[in-house]
Design an enzyme around this catalytic site. Structure first.
Site, short mmCIF file in Angstrom:
data_model
loop_
_atom_site.label_atom_id
_atom_site.label_comp_id
_atom_site.label_asym_id
_atom_site.label_seq_id
_atom_site.Cartn_x
_atom_site.Cartn_y
_atom_site.Cartn_z
N ARG A 83 43.91 33.94 46.56
CA ARG A 83 43.19 34.25 47.78
C ARG A 83 43.21 33.00 48.65
O ARG A 83 44.22 32.37 48.82
CB ARG A 83 41.75 34.67 47.46
N THR A 84 42.09 32.59 49.11
CA THR A 84 41.96 31.49 50.03
C THR A 84 42.05 30.14 49.32
O THR A 84 41.30 29.90 48.38
CB THR A 84 40.59 31.57 50.74
N GLN A 85 42.95 29.31 49.76
CA GLN A 85 43.00 27.95 49.22
C GLN A 85 42.27 26.98 50.15
O GLN A 85 41.78 25.96 49.71
CB GLN A 85 44.45 27.51 49.01
N TRP A 130 35.45 30.59 47.93
CA TRP A 130 34.80 29.54 48.70
C TRP A 130 33.52 30.07 49.35
O TRP A 130 33.42 30.16 50.57
CB TRP A 130 35.75 29.01 49.76
#
Length: 148
Positions: free
Chosen positions: A18-20, A125
């Site tokens: 997903r989001t890094q 996050w």
């Protein structure tokens, strides 16, 4: 394998990422536990960098009959987490046994998902605040993306 198990496996799998680096983020979620219940509030802004890009992002959502979840951090990670929780609640309701997930159970589930994702170096996050009332018992819990 049920859809909840498949979605849970996808959320925890190391194959998909997903989001890094967070892009669209939200801040400011406040929750208070008081004599008569739980009070939660948040702003509705979604920032792209330092610019307020989206002005109507809902960051407090109901989870089942007894809980509310508020999130700050990456909006897309929160949306993915909400899809998984919606399927979890649906799966729980399919049993039709008169029981439903309470805030403690949902918080425990969220803690395990966040911990698992962080250990695979692919964290969600988000900082989460979960509050709710079940059988007259008030519950307020939090989880940061970097805490246990």
């Amino acid at each position: 394998m049920s859809s909840v198990e498949l979605n849970h496996a996808n959320l925890l799998s190391s194959d998909s990422q997903r989001t890094q680096y967070p892009y669209v983020t939200g801040t400011s979620v406040v929750a208070l536990k008081y004599k008569d219940g739980i009070l939660m509030a948040s702003d509705m802004g979604g920032s792209y960098g330092s610019t307020l890009r989206y002005k109507s992002v809902e960051r407090i959502k109901p989870i089942g009959k007894h809980s509310l979840l508020g999130a700050s951090g990456e909006i897309s990670d929160f949306q993915e987490l909400m899809r998984t929780l919606d399927e979890l609640v649906l799966y729980d309701n399919m049993w039709d046994d008169g029981n439903s997930l309470g805030p403690k159970e949902v918080h425990n589930y969220l803690t395990r998902v966040m911990y698992n994702r962080r250990n695979k170096f692919n964290p969600l996050w988000n900082s989460l605040v979960l509050g709710g009332v079940k059988n007259g018992q008030k519950y307020l819990g939090k989880h940061d993306w970097c805490s246990f």
